[in-house]
Design an enzyme around this catalytic site. Structure first.
Site, PDB file in Angstrom:
ATOM      1  N   GLU A 107      13.960  -5.262  -4.700  1.00  0.00           N
ATOM      2  CA  GLU A 107      13.592  -5.656  -5.953  1.00  0.00           C
ATOM      3  C   GLU A 107      14.818  -5.896  -6.759  1.00  0.00           C
ATOM      4  O   GLU A 107      15.041  -4.884  -7.636  1.00  0.00           O
ATOM      5  CB  GLU A 107      12.544  -4.915  -6.677  1.00  0.00           C
ATOM      6  CG  GLU A 107      11.319  -4.673  -6.148  1.00  0.00           C
ATOM      7  CD  GLU A 107      10.443  -3.690  -6.646  1.00  0.00           C
ATOM      8  OE1 GLU A 107      10.693  -2.618  -6.653  1.00  0.00           O
ATOM      9  OE2 GLU A 107       9.515  -4.155  -7.244  1.00  0.00           O
ATOM     10  N   SER A 167       8.936   4.732 -12.939  1.00  0.00           N
ATOM     11  CA  SER A 167       8.786   4.757 -14.366  1.00  0.00           C
ATOM     12  C   SER A 167      10.191   5.158 -15.286  1.00  0.00           C
ATOM     13  O   SER A 167      11.046   5.579 -14.366  1.00  0.00           O
ATOM     14  CB  SER A 167       7.776   6.135 -14.743  1.00  0.00           C
ATOM     15  OG  SER A 167       8.452   7.370 -14.473  1.00  0.00           O
ATOM     16  N   GLY A 220       0.683  -0.955   0.089  1.00  0.00           N
ATOM     17  CA  GLY A 220      -0.111   0.063  -0.016  1.00  0.00           C
ATOM     18  C   GLY A 220       0.850   1.410  -0.097  1.00  0.00           C
ATOM     19  O   GLY A 220       1.010   2.052   1.006  1.00  0.00           O
ATOM     20  N   TYR A 221       1.336   1.683  -1.137  1.00  0.00           N
ATOM     21  CA  TYR A 221       2.181   2.862  -1.206  1.00  0.00           C
ATOM     22  C   TYR A 221       1.422   3.977  -2.190  1.00  0.00           C
ATOM     23  O   TYR A 221       1.226   4.890  -1.560  1.00  0.00           O
ATOM     24  CB  TYR A 221       3.567   2.548  -2.137  1.00  0.00           C
ATOM     25  CG  TYR A 221       4.891   2.024  -1.280  1.00  0.00           C
ATOM     26  CD1 TYR A 221       4.448   1.395  -0.167  1.00  0.00           C
ATOM     27  CD2 TYR A 221       5.889   2.035  -1.896  1.00  0.00           C
ATOM     28  CE1 TYR A 221       5.626   0.703   0.733  1.00  0.00           C
ATOM     29  CE2 TYR A 221       6.989   1.498  -0.959  1.00  0.00           C
ATOM     30  CZ  TYR A 221       6.774   0.680   0.200  1.00  0.00           C
ATOM     31  OH  TYR A 221       7.916   0.365   0.741  1.00  0.00           O
TER      32      TYR A 221
HETATM   33  C1  LIG Z   1       1.186  -3.082 -13.218  1.00  0.00           C
HETATM   34  C2  LIG Z   1       1.110  -1.965 -11.911  1.00  0.00           C
HETATM   35  C3  LIG Z   1       1.163  -2.637 -10.802  1.00  0.00           C
HETATM   36  C4  LIG Z   1       1.088  -1.818  -9.585  1.00  0.00           C
HETATM   37  N1  LIG Z   1       1.369  -2.195  -8.236  1.00  0.00           N
HETATM   38  C5  LIG Z   1       1.311  -1.600  -7.214  1.00  0.00           C
HETATM   39  C6  LIG Z   1       1.364  -2.037  -6.068  1.00  0.00           C
HETATM   40  O1  LIG Z   1       1.013  -3.167  -5.676  1.00  0.00           O
HETATM   41  N2  LIG Z   1       1.267  -1.134  -4.825  1.00  0.00           N
HETATM   42  C7  LIG Z   1       1.563   0.327  -5.098  1.00  0.00           C
HETATM   43  O2  LIG Z   1       1.693   1.125  -4.209  1.00  0.00           O
HETATM   44  N3  LIG Z   1       1.728   0.704  -6.503  1.00  0.00           N
HETATM   45  C8  LIG Z   1       1.673   0.000  -7.511  1.00  0.00           C
HETATM   46  N4  LIG Z   1       1.587   0.441  -8.606  1.00  0.00           N
HETATM   47  C9  LIG Z   1       1.699   1.867  -8.854  1.00  0.00           C
HETATM   48  C10 LIG Z   1       2.987   2.474  -9.350  1.00  0.00           C
HETATM   49  O3  LIG Z   1       4.029   2.243  -8.433  1.00  0.00           O
HETATM   50  C11 LIG Z   1       2.664   3.863  -9.835  1.00  0.00           C
HETATM   51  O4  LIG Z   1       1.944   3.694 -11.145  1.00  0.00           O
HETATM   52  C12 LIG Z   1       4.129   4.646 -10.367  1.00  0.00           C
HETATM   53  O5  LIG Z   1       4.777   4.836  -9.124  1.00  0.00           O
HETATM   54  C13 LIG Z   1       3.791   5.940 -11.191  1.00  0.00           C
HETATM   55  O6  LIG Z   1       2.786   6.741 -10.504  1.00  0.00           O
HETATM   56  P1  LIG Z   1       1.717   7.139 -11.162  1.00  0.00           P
HETATM   57  O7  LIG Z   1       0.851   6.137 -11.604  1.00  0.00           O
HETATM   58  O8  LIG Z   1       0.766   8.162 -10.043  1.00  0.00           O
HETATM   59  O9  LIG Z   1       1.979   8.234 -12.167  1.00  0.00           O
HETATM   60  P2  LIG Z   1       2.647   9.625 -11.919  1.00  0.00           P
HETATM   61  O10 LIG Z   1       3.570   9.705 -10.855  1.00  0.00           O
HETATM   62  O11 LIG Z   1       1.497  10.462 -11.975  1.00  0.00           O
HETATM   63  O12 LIG Z   1       3.324   9.810 -13.478  1.00  0.00           O
HETATM   64  C14 LIG Z   1       2.685  10.422 -14.435  1.00  0.00           C
HETATM   65  C15 LIG Z   1       3.703  10.483 -15.744  1.00  0.00           C
HETATM   66  O13 LIG Z   1       4.561  11.533 -15.360  1.00  0.00           O
HETATM   67  C16 LIG Z   1       6.013  11.123 -15.235  1.00  0.00           C
HETATM   68  N5  LIG Z   1       6.654  11.823 -14.142  1.00  0.00           N
HETATM   69  C17 LIG Z   1       6.241  12.030 -12.919  1.00  0.00           C
HETATM   70  N6  LIG Z   1       7.055  12.902 -12.057  1.00  0.00           N
HETATM   71  C18 LIG Z   1       8.243  13.214 -13.105  1.00  0.00           C
HETATM   72  C19 LIG Z   1       9.199  14.055 -12.959  1.00  0.00           C
HETATM   73  N7  LIG Z   1       9.538  14.674 -11.555  1.00  0.00           N
HETATM   74  N8  LIG Z   1      10.017  13.949 -14.074  1.00  0.00           N
HETATM   75  C20 LIG Z   1       9.629  13.433 -15.076  1.00  0.00           C
HETATM   76  N9  LIG Z   1       8.518  12.767 -15.350  1.00  0.00           N
HETATM   77  C21 LIG Z   1       7.919  12.611 -14.397  1.00  0.00           C
HETATM   78  C22 LIG Z   1       5.935   9.723 -15.054  1.00  0.00           C
HETATM   79  O14 LIG Z   1       7.309   9.029 -15.619  1.00  0.00           O
HETATM   80  C23 LIG Z   1       4.990   9.307 -15.890  1.00  0.00           C
HETATM   81  O15 LIG Z   1       5.082   9.173 -17.440  1.00  0.00           O
HETATM   82  C24 LIG Z   1       1.636  -0.314  -9.846  1.00  0.00           C
HETATM   83  C25 LIG Z   1       1.503   0.253 -11.096  1.00  0.00           C
HETATM   84  C26 LIG Z   1       1.298  -0.773 -12.299  1.00  0.00           C
HETATM   85  C27 LIG Z   1       1.563  -0.202 -13.550  1.00  0.00           C
END
Ligand SMILES: Cc1cc2nc3c(=O)[nH]c(=O)nc-3n(C[C@H](O)[C@H](O)[C@H](O)COP(=O)(O)OP(=O)(O)OC[C@H]3O[C@@H](n4cnc5c(N)ncnc54)[C@H](O)[C@@H]3O)c2cc1C
Length: 382
Positions: A234, A359, A116-117
C-alpha cells in the site's frame, strides 16, 4: 530533485485523459467498468517484469494514470484489492502456476478480490487470528469469522490469513490461502450497515470452506511473512492519486466557504490555508518516497499525515456549512431514502481513516520503536 514530467509522460497523460474522457462515467456498473479498464489495458500497468501485465508504464506514468483517474468521473475501483495488493504479493511470493492462474483475470478486470485478515478479536493485533485451515486431502477446510471485509459482497476470491497449525501461536503456523467465494452454505457474507447508510464492508463466516493446497501462497506456515509483505504494497502511487481527490474535496469546501460567507471568519480562513499548505507537504513527501527506498517509518508517517488531514477537512467542511450541515441534501424529501451530500459523506467516511490500514496509535508505536528507537511495547500488546 526534479518533480516535472517528461514529454513522453505528457504524451501518456494525453492518452489517459482522452480514454477516460470517452469512457469514464460514474454511474457505470462497477464490474462492467473493471472489464472495460482491463480490455483497454489500464490494469496492471506496473507489472511489466512479471510478464503478466498490460501496457508497460514507468513509475512516473503510473503516477500520471492514477492522477488522471482521480480527476476523471470514473467510478471508484472495485478491482483495487486484486490489482494493488494481491498481484504484487503473487509476483513476489507466488509460484508460476499461481501467477498464471490468478494474474491474467485480475489484469482483465474479470475477477475481483477481498482481503480476509481482520477478525473480531484480531484487528491491530493481527497475530491473534483464530480462523482455522485444517488439511483435508488435496486442500484445506476453513472455519472461522472475518470482519470488516471490504467488498466481500462483490468479490470472486478472498485471500485469507488462517491458522494451518492448530498448536501454533501468534505469527507462527499461519497460511495465506486463496479461497473462492462462491461456496454456498460454506461461506456466508453479511453486510455491515454503516452510519452513512451504505454497506461497503461485511462479516464473512467460513464453515468448512475449501481451498486447494496449491493455492497457499509462500508455503504452509509462511502466512505471516506473505501477509506483512502485502501490507507493504500500500504505497506511494495510490497515495498520490488519493491526494488529487483530497485537493478536489478541499476546493469544494473553499467554494462553499466563499459562497456562504464563512470565509470571512479568520479562524475558518486560517484553517483552510493550513489544509492547503499541509496538502502540498504531503504531496512532496509522497513524491520523495517514490524515488527509492524510504526510511523504515516513512509509510507510517505518510499514513498519520493523510488520515489526520482528511479527518480535519471533514470537520472543517461541517464548520463551514454550520447548521445546514445537519440537514439532508436540498433535493431530498422525507419520503425518499436516507441520503448524504458530498460534505456529509466526507465527514462521516473520514472517521474511519485513522483506523483502517493500521490505526494512528499503531503507526505511532511503529515510529517510536523503529525510527526513534524507544523501548518496545510489552510483547503481545501489538
Ligand atoms: C473502512 C475500513 C475498511 C476495512 N477493510 C478491511 C478489509 O478489507 N479487510 C480486513 O481484513 N480488514 C479491514 N478493516 C479492518 C481494519 O484493518 C481494522 O479495523 C484495524 O486493523 C483495527 O482493528 P480493530 O477494528 O479490531 O480495532 P482494535 O485493534 O480493537 O483497536 C481499537 C483501538 O485500540 C487501539 N489500539 C489497539 N492496540 C493498541 C496498542 N497496542 N497500542 C495502542 N493502541 C492500541 C487502536 O488504535 C484503536 O484506537 C477495515 C477497517 C475499516 C475502518
Amino acid at each position: 530533485m526534479d518533480f516535472g514530467f517528461s514529454e513522453e509522460d505528457e504524451g501518456f497523460r494525453a492518452e489517459a485523459q482522452a480514454w477516460l474522457a470517452e469512457h469514464a462515467n460514474s454511474s457505470t456498473d462497477r464490474r462492467t467498468w473493471e472489464r472495460a479498464l482491463g480490455k483497454a489495458g489500464w490494469i496492471g500497468i506496473g507489472w511489466a517484469e512479471s510478464g503478466y501485465g498490460n501496457r508497460t508504464a514507468t513509475l512516473t506514468q503510473q503516477v500520471v494514470w492514477a492522477e488522471e483517474y482521480a480527476r476523471s468521473s470514473a467510478p471508484p475501483r472495485s478491482g483495487h484489492i486484486g490489482e494493488n495488493l494481491l498481484a504484487p504479493t503473487l509476483i513476489a511470493h507466488g509460484t508460476e502456476e499461481q501467477k498464471s492462474r490468478f494474474l491474467p483475470p485480475v489484469a482483465a478486470g474479470a475477477e475481483l478480490w477481498c482481503q480476509g485478515y481482520s477478525e473480531p478479536g484480531a484487528g491491530s493485533d493481527l497475530a491473534g487470528v483464530r480462523t482455522a485451515a485444517v488439511r483435508e486431502g488435496e486442500g484445506y477446510r476453513i472455519s472461522g469469522q472475518k470482519i470488516w471485509t471490504s467488498l466481500a459482497h462483490e468479490a470472486d476470491w478472498c485471500f485469507v490469513l488462517a491458522r494451518t497449525d492448530p498448536d501454533s501461536r501468534r505469527h507462527h503456523g499461519l497460511g495465506f490461502l486463496l479461497v473462492p467465494m462462491d461456496q454456498p452454505g460454506r461461506i456466508e457474507v453479511r453486510p455491515i450497515r454503516q452510519l452513512t447508510g451504505t454497506s461497503d464492508f461485511n462479516e464473512v463466516f467460513f464453515d468448512g470452506a475449501y481451498a486447494r493446497a496449491e493455492h497457499v501462497v509462500g508455503g504452509e506456515g509462511q502466512g505471516w511473512r506473505v501477509a506483512m509483505s502485502l501490507l507493504g504494497f500500500e504505497r506511494g502511487v495510490s497515495t498520490l492519486a488519493q491526494q488529487i481527490g483530497f485537493a478536489e474535496e478541499l476546493a469544494a469546501v473553499v467554494r462553499t466557504a466563499v459562497q456562504n460567507g464563512a470565509v470571512r471568519d479568520p479562524v475558518v480562513r486560517s484553517r483552510l490555508v493550513r489544509q492547503w499548505a499541509e496538502l502540498g507537504t504531503m504531496r512532496r513527501h509522497a513524491l520523495r518516497t517514490l524515488g527509492g527506498p524510504a526510511g523504515p517509518g516513512a509509510p507510517s508517517v505518510a499514513k498519520l499525515l493523510w488520515a489526520g488531514w482528511h479527518q480535519r477537512l471533514g470537520e472543517l467542511a461541517m464548520q463551514v456549512r454550520g447548521a445546514a450541515a445537519t440537514a439532508g441534501p436540498e433535493d431530498w424529501s422525507p419520503s425518499a431514502p436516507y441520503r448524504l451530500d458530498a460534505s456529509q459523506q466526507l465527514f462521516l467516511f473520514s472517521r474511519a481513516d485513522t483506523v483502517y490500514g493500521g490505526s494512528d496509535q499503531v503507526q505511532r508505536t511503529i515510529i517510536a520503536e523503529r525510527v526513534l528507537g524507544l523501548p518496545r511495547e510489552p510483547k503481545g500488546a501489538l
